[in-house]
Design a protein around this motif. Sequence first.
Motif, PDB file in Angstrom:
ATOM      1  N   HIS A 177       0.840  -1.205   0.000  1.00  0.00           N
ATOM      2  CA  HIS A 177       0.000   0.000   0.000  1.00  0.00           C
ATOM      3  C   HIS A 177       0.872   1.250   0.000  1.00  0.00           C
ATOM      4  O   HIS A 177       0.486   2.289  -0.465  1.00  0.00           O
ATOM      5  N   VAL A 178       2.061   1.080   0.562  1.00  0.00           N
ATOM      6  CA  VAL A 178       2.882   2.240   0.895  1.00  0.00           C
ATOM      7  C   VAL A 178       3.177   3.180  -0.288  1.00  0.00           C
ATOM      8  O   VAL A 178       2.956   4.378  -0.172  1.00  0.00           O
ATOM      9  N   PRO A 179       3.659   2.688  -1.441  1.00  0.00           N
ATOM     10  CA  PRO A 179       4.013   3.644  -2.495  1.00  0.00           C
ATOM     11  C   PRO A 179       2.838   4.521  -2.915  1.00  0.00           C
ATOM     12  O   PRO A 179       3.006   5.701  -3.204  1.00  0.00           O
ATOM     13  N   LEU A 180       1.645   3.919  -2.941  1.00  0.00           N
ATOM     14  CA  LEU A 180       0.487   4.717  -3.337  1.00  0.00           C
ATOM     15  C   LEU A 180       0.088   5.709  -2.253  1.00  0.00           C
ATOM     16  O   LEU A 180      -0.454   6.776  -2.553  1.00  0.00           O
ATOM     17  N   SER A 181       0.370   5.361  -1.010  1.00  0.00           N
ATOM     18  CA  SER A 181      -0.040   6.273   0.071  1.00  0.00           C
ATOM     19  C   SER A 181       0.737   7.586   0.010  1.00  0.00           C
ATOM     20  O   SER A 181       0.319   8.588   0.574  1.00  0.00           O
ATOM     21  N   THR A 182       1.876   7.573  -0.694  1.00  0.00           N
ATOM     22  CA  THR A 182       2.641   8.824  -0.781  1.00  0.00           C
ATOM     23  C   THR A 182       2.029   9.810  -1.762  1.00  0.00           C
ATOM     24  O   THR A 182       2.514  10.922  -1.905  1.00  0.00           O
ATOM     25  N   LEU A 183       0.953   9.395  -2.452  1.00  0.00           N
ATOM     26  CA  LEU A 183       0.209  10.352  -3.285  1.00  0.00           C
ATOM     27  C   LEU A 183      -0.209  11.557  -2.448  1.00  0.00           C
ATOM     28  O   LEU A 183      -0.266  12.685  -2.916  1.00  0.00           O
ATOM     29  N   GLY A 184      -0.553  11.281  -1.204  1.00  0.00           N
ATOM     30  CA  GLY A 184      -0.856  12.369  -0.275  1.00  0.00           C
ATOM     31  C   GLY A 184       0.424  12.749   0.428  1.00  0.00           C
ATOM     32  O   GLY A 184       1.144  11.879   0.899  1.00  0.00           O
TER      33      GLY A 184
ATOM     34  N   LEU B 294      13.201   8.748   4.065  1.00  0.00           N
ATOM     35  CA  LEU B 294      13.622   8.824   2.658  1.00  0.00           C
ATOM     36  C   LEU B 294      12.408   8.972   1.741  1.00  0.00           C
ATOM     37  O   LEU B 294      12.405   9.779   0.813  1.00  0.00           O
ATOM     38  N   ARG B 295      11.373   8.172   2.049  1.00  0.00           N
ATOM     39  CA  ARG B 295      10.162   8.251   1.232  1.00  0.00           C
ATOM     40  C   ARG B 295       9.532   9.644   1.353  1.00  0.00           C
ATOM     41  O   ARG B 295       9.077  10.235   0.375  1.00  0.00           O
TER      42      ARG B 295
END
Lengths: 291, 310
Positions: free
Chosen positions: A226-233, A263-264
């Motif tokens: 889920h994590v990479p998409l959560s960085t959309l916000g 880092l993310r």
Amino acid sequence: MTDPLDFGRTVARLVRADVTKLSHYWVVLIGFCAIFVLAVPGTMLFHWAEQAANVASNSGYDFALSVVNRLVDAATPIVYVLICILFAIDVSNSTLKCILTRPVTRMELLCSKYVTALGMVLLMVTMLWVVALGAGAFYHGLGDLTENDYVIFEGSYVLGQFAIGTGFVLLCLSAVAALGVTVSTFSSTMGGAIIIGMILFFFFDMASVIPASLGFTLSLGGEPLHVPLSTLGFTNQLLVPLDLLGDLPTGIPIRTWWTPEILRMVVTCTTYFWIFFAISAVGIRRRDFTL
Amino acid sequence: MGAALPVEAVGLHKRFGQRTAVEDLSLRVEEGKVYGFLGPNGAGKTTTIRMLLGLITPSQGSVRIFGRDIRKDFKRAVSQVGAMVEGPAFYPFLSARKNLRLFGRLSGGIAEGRIDEVLAQVGLSARAEQKVAGFSHGMKQRLGIGLALLEEPRLLVLDEPTNGLDPQGTRQIREMVRAIRDDGRTTVFLSSHLLGEMERICDRVAILSRGRMLREGSLDELLGSDAGVIQLEVDLERDAVALDLLAARFGATPRLVRRGHLELEAEGIGPAEVNRALHSEGIAVHGLGARRRTLEQVFVALTGDASDIQ
């Protein structure tokens, strides 16, 4: 060819002009007063809540961190709204034409708005820390960080880590400010800037949870993530460094700031910042100011 | 090679979507003159000024200010320009002095003495410390001109500077522009639809209608000889007969200014001829004179429309 020194001087002049007018503009003054008013009773309420729950912070630092953690989320939208109206103040007063008919390029004007916006964000964070540390010192003192009278971290170490963490918070807030300036660049009225700005702010606030709640995941060869998409916000990424700082009162030292989460956060916020900067730069260059 | 012109625009076009606001407009403004830019509301005057100052991008064409391209060398082009575009604009929550100081800083700072000088020039010294929010329209207009003059520009662009002013305010601004012209250091580019005002202060005039330049020239070129119009005073009850007679005899279109008072475009016609013609038909002429055509008459003749002009 642009002379960097001349560019810098003009930007500095524009920022100075912004500071002059914003410090006289009641909407901005009320905004910053609201942050202060929010911060002072907020710390008091937090202290009373601690007393009611019969728990106490280990030290003033612990208390201040908890307060900032709560207040930054509430104060950010206020400063963001003020940033959204940076251009709109000039457009709605028609003063933008007076600025743009002086030896000031649009790029210099845009950069000055970014500097002003970052200054506003810095002022907000400073206000929150001053109130939080002040209250922490008042209620618990600002000595070393202790646990049952045992010193777990020296005060200077904690302050140093707070400074680094605040730097990362400011990076995230820079992306928020960039969103505000971008909205401002395309706005002609203050009302419009605030409405569009708030819609976008909450969109990005929600964007981190929307993919997960809709069941979207990224599968990078292994487990679905889920994590990479959560960085959309990105707006709530400012809590990442504060979470890391939260380890200090439990006795866990911060061995490295370059955790995967940080880092993310850095990549996400930097990317968003430059995307917004590019959009606002194109916007201000191409916009016809029919004021 | 001669000195660069204060304003040189070539083939300016501006389209907003399907609507063409300005079409193939070229301008050459000479140094030290007052250049009048005339046209009814919606003629494209302000759009042209915005293009001249780089506030909007022309769909086609180029603008040079003192020889520098406004798009490519904006800072140097505009550094010699003072402008008030479509009315004055200030931060209402700041005083007149603070507004001038703030805008002056954008060009590198301005001496307090110069601010005092400008405030005195526009007659606002006594109100310098008051917030602009409390200013009347006329005061704001004067402060707007003051702001345009602040850095002692070589080119002063004033868009409708007398808009909304009472006759006294209009006269003050006219005197101010005259004084600037007489000083000889500043070229003035003035847009207005107040033809009487323009006639009084402009050296050259361009007439614009529906985005197109209809005519451009010095006032002498535009208004013709000193005896361009013959004015007549005849019997009240016979003015209609006189009108018909003059139209039939001279092929011109006489105008009834008011009962008993006529005007006739006098291209190739002498007052004596007119007098003889009327007398031969038994129409008594009580008054006869010749005067130059007005800008309004030229304007109406060119555009066929006087609804928006004064």
